[in-house]
Motif scaffolding. Structure first.
Motif, mmCIF file in Angstrom:
data_model
loop_
_atom_site.group_PDB
_atom_site.id
_atom_site.type_symbol
_atom_site.label_atom_id
_atom_site.label_comp_id
_atom_site.label_asym_id
_atom_site.label_seq_id
_atom_site.Cartn_x
_atom_site.Cartn_y
_atom_site.Cartn_z
ATOM 1 N N SER A 157 19.008 22.778 11.528
ATOM 2 C CA SER A 157 17.774 23.520 11.133
ATOM 3 C C SER A 157 16.751 22.890 12.150
ATOM 4 O O SER A 157 15.990 23.522 12.326
ATOM 5 C CB SER A 157 17.186 23.002 9.818
ATOM 6 O OG SER A 157 17.076 21.576 9.479
ATOM 7 N N ILE A 158 16.806 21.751 12.808
ATOM 8 C CA ILE A 158 15.801 21.213 13.758
ATOM 9 C C ILE A 158 16.222 21.696 15.056
ATOM 10 O O ILE A 158 15.330 22.414 15.740
ATOM 11 C CB ILE A 158 16.002 19.821 13.941
ATOM 12 C CG1 ILE A 158 15.583 18.860 12.501
ATOM 13 C CG2 ILE A 158 15.290 19.155 14.895
ATOM 14 C CD1 ILE A 158 15.774 17.575 12.355
ATOM 15 N N VAL A 159 17.435 21.945 15.219
ATOM 16 C CA VAL A 159 17.763 22.647 16.770
ATOM 17 C C VAL A 159 17.409 24.387 16.662
ATOM 18 O O VAL A 159 17.092 24.593 17.661
ATOM 19 C CB VAL A 159 19.413 22.727 16.789
ATOM 20 C CG1 VAL A 159 19.749 23.322 18.202
ATOM 21 C CG2 VAL A 159 19.863 21.301 16.993
ATOM 22 N N ASN A 160 17.435 24.923 15.462
ATOM 23 C CA ASN A 160 17.091 26.175 15.448
ATOM 24 C C ASN A 160 15.585 26.302 14.857
ATOM 25 O O ASN A 160 15.198 27.507 14.585
ATOM 26 C CB ASN A 160 18.074 26.975 14.117
ATOM 27 C CG ASN A 160 19.611 27.030 14.775
ATOM 28 O OD1 ASN A 160 19.735 27.031 15.886
ATOM 29 N ND2 ASN A 160 20.504 26.939 13.605
ATOM 30 N N GLN A 161 14.905 25.289 14.796
ATOM 31 C CA GLN A 161 13.556 25.276 14.485
ATOM 32 C C GLN A 161 13.111 26.149 13.218
ATOM 33 O O GLN A 161 12.291 26.881 12.952
ATOM 34 C CB GLN A 161 12.700 26.157 15.762
ATOM 35 C CG GLN A 161 12.803 25.325 16.979
ATOM 36 C CD GLN A 161 11.944 26.122 17.902
ATOM 37 O OE1 GLN A 161 10.753 26.498 17.824
ATOM 38 N NE2 GLN A 161 12.329 26.108 19.185
ATOM 39 N N ASP A 162 14.118 25.731 12.349
ATOM 40 C CA ASP A 162 14.116 26.411 10.824
ATOM 41 C C ASP A 162 13.550 25.480 9.911
ATOM 42 O O ASP A 162 13.936 24.661 9.327
ATOM 43 C CB ASP A 162 15.503 26.736 10.436
ATOM 44 C CG ASP A 162 15.405 27.787 9.267
ATOM 45 O OD1 ASP A 162 14.271 27.752 8.450
ATOM 46 O OD2 ASP A 162 16.408 28.490 8.706
ATOM 47 N N ALA A 163 12.122 25.543 9.817
ATOM 48 C CA ALA A 163 11.326 24.330 9.017
ATOM 49 C C ALA A 163 11.654 24.721 7.574
ATOM 50 O O ALA A 163 11.739 23.560 6.703
ATOM 51 C CB ALA A 163 9.781 24.342 9.419
ATOM 52 N N SER A 164 11.512 25.803 7.034
ATOM 53 C CA SER A 164 12.111 26.080 5.806
ATOM 54 C C SER A 164 13.188 25.645 5.200
ATOM 55 O O SER A 164 13.322 25.075 4.191
ATOM 56 C CB SER A 164 11.732 27.594 5.312
ATOM 57 O OG SER A 164 12.639 28.397 6.075
ATOM 58 N N LEU A 165 14.283 25.921 6.077
ATOM 59 C CA LEU A 165 15.396 25.261 5.635
ATOM 60 C C LEU A 165 15.575 23.728 5.608
ATOM 61 O O LEU A 165 16.006 22.991 4.704
ATOM 62 C CB LEU A 165 16.582 25.562 6.695
ATOM 63 C CG LEU A 165 17.968 25.157 6.378
ATOM 64 C CD1 LEU A 165 18.445 25.609 5.201
ATOM 65 C CD2 LEU A 165 18.936 25.597 7.484
ATOM 66 N N LEU A 166 14.991 22.860 6.523
ATOM 67 C CA LEU A 166 14.935 21.535 6.505
ATOM 68 C C LEU A 166 14.080 21.103 5.353
ATOM 69 O O LEU A 166 14.334 20.391 4.713
ATOM 70 C CB LEU A 166 14.108 21.243 7.805
ATOM 71 C CG LEU A 166 13.802 19.584 7.964
ATOM 72 C CD1 LEU A 166 15.369 19.033 7.895
ATOM 73 C CD2 LEU A 166 13.091 19.427 9.277
ATOM 74 N N ALA A 167 13.051 21.672 5.009
ATOM 75 C CA ALA A 167 12.173 21.511 3.789
ATOM 76 C C ALA A 167 13.204 21.535 2.649
ATOM 77 O O ALA A 167 13.199 20.806 1.431
ATOM 78 C CB ALA A 167 10.763 21.990 3.547
ATOM 79 N N ALA A 168 13.810 22.667 2.559
ATOM 80 C CA ALA A 168 14.511 22.928 1.120
ATOM 81 C C ALA A 168 15.747 21.897 1.244
ATOM 82 O O ALA A 168 16.152 21.305 0.010
ATOM 83 C CB ALA A 168 15.235 24.262 1.458
#
Length: 548
Positions: free
Chosen positions: A314-325
């Protein structure tokens, strides 16, 4: 902190630490470290354990507590001899050809002596050390178990008191002390470290870049452990030794090799050496890496490993919503968690670190900022996740001790591809499908009986629904206090009106006051104080639904 607010030089100069520094001039985290040091070995161990939980105590205090070092006075040689002979059932001279009476180190739980095995042990240890090679013998301090148990009882009592205070409740004192007690009791049993050594040697049996001491189970027990002695240069001494000692050693390559070994432990085996500080890593004469002190190890479950992989992706893909989940899935979140604020902070975090060049990526800084976000929102991570974060931060710090330009994230890049391939591999998907099938089968077996039991309870009138009221305590307490205040004031007014004995001022006094009921006057004064207390509590919290 309270004494520090008074600008009285006499008090400031009077309160000093053991080494003479003025305590009022130190930061709060330094004062905590000094207090734990003064309290002795158990509390130092407790502080060292707390340093692995920055998600609870914060990165600043965790960094300070990681400096705690135990320098416990060593037991006399005759005491050590008695423990060894008691454990082995024979005289010391029959076990070792030579045994140094002066220990080379003495920590909180045990002390370490250098020895040489007798000729009869040569065949038993014929894989490279034995006849004339040295071993180290770690012996537990006499009476340390009873001392630790006493200190743990004191800590448990302090934790129960701390749970009642609002300022300390966020640190989860009871749970933290219970976790510390489990870790300390494990470290008391030395044959656990022996099993750890054997398991690590089995995992890395074919790896020629790492040296792990070979334990001798026959000369190890609950109170002692005997293992091969590694003769190398500790990482902390690498820059202080003469250049001739390190001739031909590429320190930058050594740092990368060591990081690769740790990443194999974590992401491949799920079982890793959890204390990679410069004192536990050695540069061996043959260019390999030596690891010592396997008392503290970490294990990662398959579920947590998958979650960590998802967070990295999620960090590599810049997916903040997935990281928060994923953070909310892994951690224990409070009821009043502000989801929107957490998402905003995670988005800032991802935006800051996802654009950094891998060769200059600050893994330690990223993990510290991550832990600070988790702590700010009072999300408690599992102990295995906190230990993993602390290990990675320590690992990068130790590697930068050799190579200031070292980047752990750059070393992890090949592992990210490996993790994705493993995640999508048919074998892993089949394993997950099998696990899901077993859970579904268990649910199918238990569901009919559970439904039948619920229907029977409903039919017989024994079906109860329990409601958990959250945050109603302060409101109910203030409501009850308000009713008691008004009732006391009304009753006191009636006693004053009906002149209930005993009476004060039988003769007319100031302003014509006479025949005042003493009980009524006392009750009225008490109700006024209770009313002022209730008003102050409401004014302090801002509304009735918040605690004081």
């Amino acid at each position: 902190d309270w004494l520090g607010r008074f600008n009285i030089e006499l008090i400031r100069d009077w309160l000093r630490a053991a080494e003479g520094e003025i305590i009022a001039d130190q930061t709060n985290s330094v004062r905590i470290r000094l207090a734990l040091t003064e309290l002795g070995p158990t509390f130092i161990k407790f502080g060292q354990m707390l340093s692995t939980r920055p998600d609870i105590i914060g990165p600043e205090i965790a960094d300070e507590l990681s400096k705690l070092q135990t320098d416990t006075p060593a037991d006399d040689f005759e005491v050590v001899r008695g423990i060894i002979e008691e454990q082995q059932g024979c005289p010391l001279e029959e076990i070792f050809a030579e045994f140094s009476q002066t220990p080379i180190a003495s920590a909180s739980i045990g002390q370490v002596h250098v020895a040489k095995l007798r000729d009869r042990d040569h065949e038993m240890n014929g894989d490279g050390f034995g006849l004339q090679n040295e071993v180290v013998v770690k012996v537990r301090h006499k009476g340390i178990e009873s001392k630790i148990e006493t200190d743990l009882d004191i800590l448990a009592g302090l934790a129960q008191l701390a749970e009642r205070l609002e300022d300390f409740r966020a640190y989860q004192p009871t749970a933290v002390v219970a976790e510390a007690a489990r870790m300390m009791r494990r470290e008391l049993v030395f044959d656990r470290e022996c099993r750890n050594l054997l398991q690590f040697r089995s995992l890395f049996a074919k790896d020629r870049t790492i040296r792990i001491p070979k334990p001798i189970p026959e000369l190890s027990s609950e109170k002692m452990i005997t293992m091969e002695r590694l003769d190398g240069i500790k990482l902390r001494d690498a820059h202080s030794r003469a250049l001739t000692d390190l001739k031909g050693v590429d320190l930058a390559e050594f740092a990368r090799t060591g990081a690769n070994i740790y990443l194999q432990m974590i992401f491949k085996h799920g079982f890793y050496h959890a204390d990679p500080h410069p004192g536990n890593i050695m540069l061996m004469p043959d260019g390999t890496i030596g690891l010592i002190d396997f008392g503290l190890v970490g294990r990662i479950s398959e579920r947590l490993r998958e979650d960590v992989e998802t967070m990295l992706v999620s960090i590599v893909n810049q997916d903040a919503s997935l990281l928060a989940a994923m953070i909310k899935r892994i951690g224990d979140c409070p009821v009043e968690l502000n989801d929107s604020a957490l998402s905003n902070d995670i988005a800032d975090f991802v935006g800051q670190y996802s654009t950094q060049v891998l060769s200059h990526f600050d893994m330690s800084g990223a993990l510290r900022d991550f832990v600070e976000i988790v702590r700010r929102f009072r999300i408690s991570l599992p102990s295995e996740a906190s230990l993993l974060i602390k290990t990675l931060v320590t690992l990068e710090g130790s590697a930068r001790h050799l190579d200031p330009n070292f980047s752990l994230m750059e070393i992890m890049k090949p592992y990210q591809r490996l993790l994705m391939m493993k995640r999508l591999s048919p074998a892993r998907q089949l394993k997950k499908a099998q696990r899901f099938y077993l859970q579904l089968e268990q649910l199918a077996e238990n569901l009919p009986s559970r439904v039948s039991s619920i229907l029977e309870q409903v039919q017989s009138g024994r079906f109860d629904i329990h409601l958990d009221h959250r945050r109603l305590g302060p409101t109910v307490n203030r409501l009850v206090l308000g009713l008691m205040t008004s009732a006391l004031f009304l009753g006191s007014a009636l006693m004053l009106s009906y002149k209930v004995a005993p009476l004060m001022f039988p003769d007319p006094g100031f302003w014509g006051i006479r025949d005042l009921s003493m009980l009524g006057l006392m009750g009225a004064a008490t109700s006024m104080l209770m009313g002022l207390r209730l008003f102050w509590a409401i004014r302090k919290s801002g509304n009735l639904d918040q605690p004081d």
